[in-house]
Design a protein around this motif. Structure first.
Motif, mmCIF file in Angstrom:
data_model
loop_
_atom_site.group_PDB
_atom_site.id
_atom_site.type_symbol
_atom_site.label_atom_id
_atom_site.label_comp_id
_atom_site.label_asym_id
_atom_site.label_seq_id
_atom_site.Cartn_x
_atom_site.Cartn_y
_atom_site.Cartn_z
ATOM 1 N N ASN A 99 0.650 -1.220 -0.066
ATOM 2 C CA ASN A 99 0.016 0.083 0.000
ATOM 3 C C ASN A 99 1.042 1.310 -0.072
ATOM 4 N N ALA A 100 1.958 1.070 0.660
ATOM 5 C CA ALA A 100 2.733 2.444 0.695
ATOM 6 C C ALA A 100 3.444 2.615 -0.491
ATOM 7 N N THR A 101 3.721 1.792 -1.585
ATOM 8 C CA THR A 101 4.216 1.857 -2.682
ATOM 9 C C THR A 101 3.285 2.581 -3.753
ATOM 10 N N ALA A 102 2.005 2.745 -3.441
ATOM 11 C CA ALA A 102 1.210 3.151 -4.019
ATOM 12 C C ALA A 102 1.056 4.755 -4.278
ATOM 13 N N ALA A 103 1.835 5.316 -3.050
ATOM 14 C CA ALA A 103 1.762 6.772 -3.244
ATOM 15 C C ALA A 103 2.293 7.319 -4.340
ATOM 16 N N GLU A 104 1.479 8.390 -4.743
ATOM 17 C CA GLU A 104 1.969 9.091 -6.209
ATOM 18 C C GLU A 104 3.093 10.052 -5.910
ATOM 19 N N VAL A 105 4.216 9.567 -6.184
ATOM 20 C CA VAL A 105 5.505 10.239 -5.845
ATOM 21 C C VAL A 105 6.021 10.465 -7.141
ATOM 22 N N PRO A 106 7.088 11.418 -7.327
ATOM 23 C CA PRO A 106 7.941 11.710 -8.743
ATOM 24 C C PRO A 106 8.538 10.564 -9.201
ATOM 25 N N PRO A 107 8.965 10.231 -10.352
ATOM 26 C CA PRO A 107 9.821 9.296 -10.834
ATOM 27 C C PRO A 107 11.166 9.283 -9.984
ATOM 28 N N SER A 108 11.646 10.258 -9.495
ATOM 29 C CA SER A 108 12.928 10.400 -8.862
ATOM 30 C C SER A 108 13.097 9.683 -7.535
ATOM 31 N N VAL A 109 11.645 9.322 -6.979
ATOM 32 C CA VAL A 109 11.663 8.540 -5.743
ATOM 33 C C VAL A 109 11.674 7.194 -5.957
ATOM 34 N N ASP A 110 12.576 6.421 -5.207
ATOM 35 C CA ASP A 110 12.389 4.940 -5.248
ATOM 36 C C ASP A 110 11.571 4.482 -4.267
ATOM 37 N N GLU A 111 10.350 3.838 -4.549
ATOM 38 C CA GLU A 111 9.322 3.175 -3.731
ATOM 39 C C GLU A 111 9.835 1.972 -2.913
ATOM 40 N N PHE A 112 10.942 1.303 -3.410
ATOM 41 C CA PHE A 112 11.390 0.213 -2.357
ATOM 42 C C PHE A 112 12.005 0.909 -1.163
#
Ligand SMILES: Cc1cc2nc3c(=O)[nH]c(=O)nc-3n(C[C@H](O)[C@H](O)[C@H](O)COP(=O)(O)O)c2cc1C
Length: 206
Positions: A99-112
């Protein structure tokens, strides 16, 4: 049976109503946790519940991206560019991280990193796997189909041929998968999920 039914012709529905009816009825949906690299080498990870296996010889999975007002999500942009992705399986223990990796963040952010997960490169394709996942499918893109011409929302369906399955020992019994050990979760509507913890068996007729 004479059940009382309400009919919703799609021509009378707006896109939000279509979304609610479709995602409310087609349940539970498996979740493909899609891993990819951006051109800058940043690892990207996001859940897609418009995810399904659609062929087995060769094995092919799909995920579908909603493209709203022309904004292409990072996963789709990456796989269009790289031609590869991983589909990581989400078990119950990983659902909060998913669920945390569904955050709408810019491409520069590594969701891992965002979700406290570890990148594992399995090596068959240049796409990051989730080290914590019990199964990781490495895929190469074989097709893409776009549904809808409304610029406010259409969907791009990405077809990926699986080139390697990576499966934890603990869920394997030979080549049979122990569904209870996989402990997969499915998505219902909105923020609701289902487990696969209650199972039953039906003998095939004939
Ligand atoms: C469980 C779950 C399933 C989702 N399924 C989809 C989906 O099938 N298609 C889609 O476009 N977005 C879906 N989303 C939203 C994306 O995960 C979200 O927009 C995400 O930020 C996209 O990340 P990306 O830009 O790194 O690809 C889902 C979110 C959650 C929590």
């Amino acid at each position: 049976m004479n059940r009382s039914m309400v009919t919703f012709p799609v021509a009378d529905l707006n896109p939000t109503e279509c979304y609610k009816l479709t995602t409310g009825l087609v349940i539970p949906r498996p979740i493909g946790w899609i891993g990819s690299y951006g051109t800058d080498g940043v690892a990207n990870l996001a859940p897609y519940s418009f995810f399904q296996a659609v062929a087995t010889n060769p094995p092919v999975v799909i995920f579908s991206t909603g493209v709203a007002k022309g904004v292409v999500k990072d996963s789709l942009a990456n796989v269009r560019d790289s031609g590869v992705f991983t589909a990581n399986m989400v078990d119950h223990d990983l659902s909060v991280a998913m669920n945390a990796t569904a955050a709408e963040v810019p491409p520069s952010v590594d969701e891992f990193g965002l979700a406290g997960l570890t990148v594992k490169d399995y090596g068959s394709v240049a796409a990051p796997g989730v080290a914590e996942a019990k199964a990781v499918l490495e895929c190469r893109v074989v097709d893409e189909k776009v549904f809808g011409s409304d610029p406010t929302l259409n969907h791009a369906v990405t077809f990926g041929e699986v080139v390697a399955f990576h499966i934890a020992d603990e869920v394997l019994d030979g080549t049979r998968i122990d569904a209870a050990a996989v402990d997969a979760v499915g998505r219902l509507a909105g923020t609701m999920y289902a487990t696969t913890r209650e199972q039953f068996s039906l003998d095939r007729p004939g």
